[in-house]
Design an enzyme around this catalytic site. Sequence first.
Site, mmCIF file in Angstrom:
data_model
loop_
_atom_site.group_PDB
_atom_site.id
_atom_site.type_symbol
_atom_site.label_atom_id
_atom_site.label_comp_id
_atom_site.label_asym_id
_atom_site.label_seq_id
_atom_site.Cartn_x
_atom_site.Cartn_y
_atom_site.Cartn_z
ATOM 1 N N GLY A 186 0.843 -1.194 0.000
ATOM 2 C CA GLY A 186 0.000 0.000 0.000
ATOM 3 C C GLY A 186 0.872 1.234 0.000
ATOM 4 N N GLY A 206 0.523 5.695 0.386
ATOM 5 C CA GLY A 206 -0.232 6.938 0.481
ATOM 6 C C GLY A 206 0.695 8.101 0.211
ATOM 7 N N GLY A 207 0.196 9.298 0.462
ATOM 8 C CA GLY A 207 0.991 10.485 0.172
ATOM 9 C C GLY A 207 2.213 10.606 1.075
ATOM 10 N N PHE A 208 2.132 9.995 2.265
ATOM 11 C CA PHE A 208 3.166 10.254 3.242
ATOM 12 C C PHE A 208 3.933 9.010 3.671
ATOM 13 C CE2 PHE A 208 -0.281 13.243 3.626
ATOM 14 C CZ PHE A 208 0.404 14.427 3.380
ATOM 15 N N VAL A 240 3.529 1.199 2.715
ATOM 16 C CA VAL A 240 3.319 0.061 3.598
ATOM 17 C C VAL A 240 3.876 -1.205 2.932
ATOM 18 C CG1 VAL A 240 1.637 -1.285 4.886
ATOM 19 C CG2 VAL A 240 1.236 1.148 4.487
ATOM 20 N N LYS A 249 4.880 0.153 8.088
ATOM 21 C CA LYS A 249 4.528 1.439 7.489
ATOM 22 C C LYS A 249 5.709 2.388 7.668
ATOM 23 C CE LYS A 249 1.137 5.041 8.495
ATOM 24 N NZ LYS A 249 -0.190 5.216 9.093
ATOM 25 N N ASP A 281 -11.324 9.157 9.916
ATOM 26 C CA ASP A 281 -11.305 8.686 8.533
ATOM 27 C C ASP A 281 -11.798 7.243 8.462
ATOM 28 O OD1 ASP A 281 -11.007 8.995 5.830
ATOM 29 O OD2 ASP A 281 -8.875 8.510 5.812
#
Length: 804
Positions: free
Chosen positions: A505, A507-509, A512, A526, A626
Amino acid sequence: MEAKWSHLLNLLLLLLSPIAFAAGVADTLGKGGNITGDETLVSANGTFTMGFFSFGASNNKRYYLGIWFSVSPHDAIFWVANSERPLSDKTGTLVLSDTGSLLLRDGSGQVVWSSNSTIASSSSVEAQLLETGNLVVRDQGNGGVLLWQSFDHPSNTLLSGMKVGKNLWNGAEWYLTSWCSPEDPSPGAYRRKLDTSGLPDFLLLQGNATIYRSGPWNGVSFSGAPEVLGYTELVTRSMTISPGEISYGYTSKPGTALTRLVVTDDGKVNRLVWYNSSHEWGSIFEGPRDPCDEYGKCGAFGLCDPSLVLSLFCSCLRGFSNPTSSSSAWSRNASGGCRRNVGLWCSNGGTTTDGFVVVKKVKLPDTHNATVDMDINMKECRRRCRANCSCVAYAAADIRGGSVPGGCVMWMDNILDLRYVDQGQDLYLRLAKSELDKEFPLVAVVAPVASTVAALGLVVLIWWRIKTKHSASDGPRSPTMGDCSFDLTTVKMATGDFSQSHVIGEGGFAVVYKGEFPDGRIVAVKRLKQSALTDKGKRDFSREVDVMANVRHGKLLRLLAYCNEGSERILIYAFMPNKSLDLYIFGEPSDRARLNWRHRLDIIHGVAHGVAYLHQGSDESVVHRDLKPSNVLLDDNWKPKIADFNTAKLFINDQPDQSDLTIVVSPGYASPEYLQGDMTLKCDVYSFGVILLETLSGQRNGPTKGVISNAREFWQQDRAMALLDPTVPLPLSPPDSEISSELERYIKIGLLCVQEAPEDRPDMSAHHPELRHQPAAARCIGHIYSTIAERGRSLASTCMRRIS
Ligand SMILES: *[C@@H]1O[C@H](CO)[C@@H](O)[C@H](O)[C@H]1NC(C)=O
Ligand SMILES: *[C@@H]1O[C@H](CO)[C@@H](O)[C@H](O)[C@H]1NC(C)=O
Ligand SMILES: *[C@@H]1O[C@H](CO)[C@@H](O)[C@H](O)[C@H]1NC(C)=O
Ligand SMILES: *[C@@H]1O[C@H](CO)[C@@H](O)[C@H](O)[C@H]1NC(C)=O
Ligand SMILES: *[C@@H]1O[C@H](CO)[C@@H](O)[C@H](O)[C@H]1NC(C)=O
Ligand SMILES: *[C@@H]1O[C@H](CO)[C@@H](O)[C@H](O)[C@H]1NC(C)=O
Ligand SMILES: *[C@@H]1O[C@H](CO)[C@@H](O)[C@H](O)[C@H]1NC(C)=O
Ligand SMILES: *[C@@H]1O[C@H](CO)[C@@H](O)[C@H](O)[C@H]1NC(C)=O
């Protein structure tokens, strides 16, 4: 060299295309000219095409002459000549007669449709399909005077440049008429027309009965459809009010997507835009939107509130009450309306003791019989209304002045079809003095959002502590946690030195990885991206560690360890082999079938448990912010674990940019007040409600219409089972009827949780003495029932806590 070639190629194409155009298709039909068979007219730049098309099975085809968007020839036909007289074969011909009439002839020469645009002298007439989609017939010999245009004879579609309304000289009206069915363009049951009496109002009629209103035009938009303000970059709307004409239309802004407004054959108003990239039409507005859009639902002097799910949306205006003894019977069919409690005291000499109370944020009532004066201000409006005993309410007719609205609309008989709406207007309602003097219970008002909270609401955080008992400033304490100890070298080995093949996975930051430790334990790793390693990013890392170290719950993904050596920031979580909930509930039928009825209820209960724990944890409250199916992971036994790392949104840049902001707020899951930057535990309750409804229905909650409105609709129609995803395997026992009533209960909870006003939503875990032994969802349920039974809406709001 290559560049040169491509340059040459472009040049060739450029040279060729106009020739190809001139040779192949034209946009004009000269006098005596015709089109037949597969011939078409194509507008100058190719946007629109006119020609013959057909509907029906091969042995029973019906042929029509029509105009469509060239990009989607089959599903965007917006004008049809012979809608009521289809041709039975392909031999039809459209001819421009010597006298300037467009004639559609069948194979035998019989005229089945005519534009009736004859002129006496047979000068040089010409028909042209314009780049706007308008088919026009002009008398070229007479300065190009317009003889006829298709835009004056709309079908079910309003295009840029068309209009609806009324010609006040001859009484002619332009309006849209739905098709009979998707494959039958003959006039259907629904019409969309402009009511030009009172303030202009865009109505949807079924037969002669109004079923939906957009609300009166207020100078900016129709007051009941403020959504349109969200796409001002797409179109410019305009209302023409002149001695000769009252009409409404819009024009597309140059360079924007193609768009059209359609009345569908099933009685909906739909604004569609063409998505170039995916090559399809998407709906950006659909009305009626919710039960409160149903015309006159709450009757005269009733008020519809879409968040009042339990009282079926209707209540009476202040100073009025419903005439029946049983209010639940009344709310089931409130169209009879409400009665004034205390008569007005007014004599037409101008003496009165009556006053006004303001009803805020509404779609103004039907103005069909109202008196309108655009030239007076609000003060004069109030004075006039007060002086005329027939006047029951007034409001501003033009809000373009912002805080100083102008114009005056006064209702003389009835207040009908009133509802709450976002960005609604103020209505001033006339009441007797004794009613005004009455103490009126203060309605809970959501406090103005403090700017700091607003800023925080937009920041990319996933966990937020409401209160802490111990200082959070000490940060991560040691590089080991729980029973898993590691160092950077171990983590690198476990993830193949953070190799791409281990990525599960991103994401922007953070990214994973899947990692395997020497002892065989499989974990999710992560790792913060270097670009996110700002002071803020580091602080948020500390916060996640601090929060996660203190939450231990079977329904929350467990943080096993973390690492903050040098510039590395790493979190290690248990690995979930079955990935996330969204893959099943929105997946292929075979994936959906893997989660049966019991699994789904267990998942809902599990998520409720987890969120309740976060909200009322042993020593601190946490807002997840979220919650969504992709953040609900499933273990080997299909038990849920709430997590975040699919989106890896923990870390923050010091200056989040716009693209990041769209990631933070998950459309469909973020509650309305959260979108405004207002954050409370109730934001999670809303998201939980959406997850619940999605898990049972397999339908997504879209930004405009989705599972929430479907659920409301079905719930209201008492058809709960219709919401259940049909691919969900049901148990052999209990019987369907029990499942149905169980489902109904869940849907009700879902609907309570997604109410607009945070204070109306239940808490995740209110303790009810008789239900203490039950799981959190059941407590939530018990709480909801006791809330309803005992104290109406007030109880839910007492538990609300605000972050400051
Ligand atoms: C249509 O036009 C063609 C020539 O362009 C002509 O041969 C034909 O007869 C016309 N058909 C009719 C029905 O007018
Ligand atoms: C056709 O496209 C060209 C170039 O984009 C533009 O300049 C022209 O105005 C368009 N013609 C019409 C009729 O819209
Ligand atoms: C043209 O006139 C005929 C005869 O008056 C009428 O039947 C037909 O509906 C008219 N067509 C249109 C498109 O108005
Ligand atoms: C609607 O009203 C018109 C004019 O009053 C009438 O002719 C027509 O029959 C009505 N239609 C329906 C469906 O009631
Ligand atoms: C969509 O694509 C067409 C053809 O490729 C192009 O002419 C048009 O400008 C595009 N429109 C938008 C809004 O991007
Ligand atoms: C609702 O009540 C009104 C009268 O108040 C009646 O005319 C109407 O038929 C009722 N509607 C339904 C669906 O029962
Ligand atoms: C307007 O007045 C007419 C005639 O009195 C009535 O039938 C109708 O219901 C009124 N409309 C509204 C919206 O009050
Ligand atoms: C009140 O207003 C109505 C509608 O504008 C008007 O017909 C009536 O004459 C007015 N009555 C008085 C007393 O001014």
